[in-house]
Design a protein around this motif. Structure first.
Motif, PDB file in Angstrom:
ATOM      1  N   ASP A  78       0.832  -1.203   0.000  1.00 46.30           N
ATOM      2  CA  ASP A  78       0.000   0.000   0.000  1.00 46.30           C
ATOM      3  C   ASP A  78       0.869   1.256   0.000  1.00 46.30           C
ATOM      4  N   ALA A  79       0.186   2.413  -0.082  1.00 47.47           N
ATOM      5  CA  ALA A  79       0.900   3.689  -0.211  1.00 47.47           C
ATOM      6  C   ALA A  79       1.784   3.980   0.994  1.00 47.47           C
ATOM      7  N   LYS A  80       1.429   3.480   2.164  1.00 48.01           N
ATOM      8  CA  LYS A  80       2.226   3.737   3.366  1.00 48.01           C
ATOM      9  C   LYS A  80       3.643   3.173   3.224  1.00 48.01           C
ATOM     10  N   ALA A  81       3.783   2.107   2.396  1.00 47.06           N
ATOM     11  CA  ALA A  81       5.103   1.507   2.205  1.00 47.06           C
ATOM     12  C   ALA A  81       6.095   2.500   1.593  1.00 47.06           C
ATOM     13  N   LEU A  82       5.584   3.485   0.861  1.00 46.68           N
ATOM     14  CA  LEU A  82       6.491   4.468   0.256  1.00 46.68           C
ATOM     15  C   LEU A  82       7.208   5.277   1.327  1.00 46.68           C
ATOM     16  N   ALA A  83       6.561   5.461   2.485  1.00 42.81           N
ATOM     17  CA  ALA A  83       7.163   6.259   3.557  1.00 42.81           C
ATOM     18  C   ALA A  83       8.384   5.573   4.158  1.00 42.81           C
ATOM     19  N   ASP A  84       8.503   4.258   3.963  1.00 44.59           N
ATOM     20  CA  ASP A  84       9.647   3.532   4.498  1.00 44.59           C
ATOM     21  C   ASP A  84      10.827   3.524   3.532  1.00 44.59           C
ATOM     22  N   GLU A  85      10.615   4.083   2.351  1.00 43.12           N
ATOM     23  CA  GLU A  85      11.676   4.177   1.343  1.00 43.12           C
ATOM     24  C   GLU A  85      12.394   5.529   1.483  1.00 43.12           C
ATOM     25  N   PRO A  86      13.654   5.620   1.027  1.00 40.85           N
ATOM     26  CA  PRO A  86      14.291   6.944   0.972  1.00 40.85           C
ATOM     27  C   PRO A  86      13.553   7.839  -0.037  1.00 40.85           C
ATOM     28  N   LEU A  87      13.240   9.047   0.390  1.00 41.85           N
ATOM     29  CA  LEU A  87      12.485   9.977  -0.445  1.00 41.85           C
ATOM     30  C   LEU A  87      13.374  11.128  -0.886  1.00 41.85           C
ATOM     31  N   LEU A  88      13.100  11.650  -2.074  1.00 41.56           N
ATOM     32  CA  LEU A  88      13.847  12.766  -2.638  1.00 41.56           C
ATOM     33  C   LEU A  88      12.912  13.955  -2.822  1.00 41.56           C
TER      34      LEU A  88
END
Length: 307
Positions: free
Chosen positions: A183-193
């Motif tokens: 789900d979209a919440k998984a993106l928060a656990d990735e490094p973000l730019l």
């Protein structure tokens, strides 16, 4: 009795001093000496019979009479500038060469990959590109047009809205593989730019309140997209700028969610009014619109499924 006919040769100096509020700066802009500019202002005031500026030490500022005169002569001076530029272009054969200023990200990620098609379609029109983060004064610096992002209000210029481009979440194929089916919440656990504020808005759109702390920020969208391609993190990028990389498989769209574009981020073609029907500008306008329509079609493929 004062002669109220304007000595026309003094008006460029008057305009420069009025705009810059500094004789020395005006002299540098006009490639004249400080003394020459001072003498032209003095001649103009003597001819009119009243002062146009208030002097405060080294600073010089328009008074009410000067402001009224500037409002009256500015449009005429602008027309003369346009006429001289058109005449110079015709005399030098440059009427078939167009000079354009644009953002580095737009040049790198969208325009340059399409320049071969421009050349194929317009073999007799040369094009000079100047990439800059700064807003260039088209008339002062001799440019015919600009490709800009913003609200579309640039004084003295025609602005034609070309395209809106929403922000979409993108990442490398490896990142997309890790996120497959999550789900979209998984993106928060990735490094973000990029911008924490934009990411916060994107997560809010997904119905999430997430504390965002990007690992890197960039002043140029092209650099951020390159970092995303290299797997340094996920990015929120303009759909238009990411379209080619998505089609080439270098980037993957991670979610159907997108932040809608607003006035501050639309792309515009900007140019002086007298060039509206100039054949090279007409050719550029028509070509841009066709290519942008094709780019919009490119990104209509379904994104990577993230719930």
């Amino acid at each position: 009795m004062p002669n109220h006919r304007l000595p026309l040769n003094t008006l460029p100096a008057f305009r420069a001093v009025a705009r810059l509020s500094n004789l020395r700066a005006a002299a540098e802009e006009l490639s004249l000496t400080h003394s020459a500019v001072s003498q032209q202002i003095k001649l103009l005031e003597e001819q009119l019979g009243f002062p146009l500026f208030d002097r405060r030490g080294r600073r010089i500022a328009l008074n009410a009479a000067g402001a009224a005169l500037l409002r009256a002569v500015e449009p005429a001076l602008a027309l003369l500038d346009d006429g001289m530029r058109a005449a110079a272009a015709a005399a030098s054969g440059a009427e078939h060469r167009i000079r354009v200023t644009l953002l580095p990200s737009f040049a790198q990620r969208w325009l340059l990959p399409r320049m071969a098609r421009w050349r194929e379609r317009n073999p007799h029109i040369g094009i000079e590109l100047f990439a800059s983060q700064q807003i260039i004064d088209l008339k002062r610096d001799g440019f015919h047009a600009a490709l800009r992002q913003g609200g579309g209000e640039w004084k003295g210029l025609v602005s034609e809205r070309l395209i809106d481009s929403p922000l979409i979440a993108i990442g490398s194929p490896n990142a997309a593989h890790r996120l497959q089916g999550r789900d979209a919440k998984a993106l928060a656990d990735e490094p973000l730019l990029g911008s924490p504020g934009l990411w916060a808005r994107w997560f809010e759109l997904a119905g999430l309140r997430v504390r965002v702390n990007p690992v890197a920020a960039f002043n140029d969208a092209g650099l951020m997209l390159q970092a995303a391609e290299q797997g340094l993190g996920l990015a929120l990028a303009r759909e238009l700028l990411a379209a080619d990389a998505i089609c080439d498989g270098k980037l993957v769209r991670l979610s159907p969610l997108s932040l809608p574009d607003d006035e501050a981020y639309a792309y515009w073609l900007v140019y002086p009014p007298d060039l509206r029907d100039w054949p090279p500008l007409v050719a550029l306008r028509d070509w841009l619109r066709e290519e942008l329509t094709q780019s919009q079609d490119l990104v209509k493929t379904p994104p990577m499924p993230v719930r």
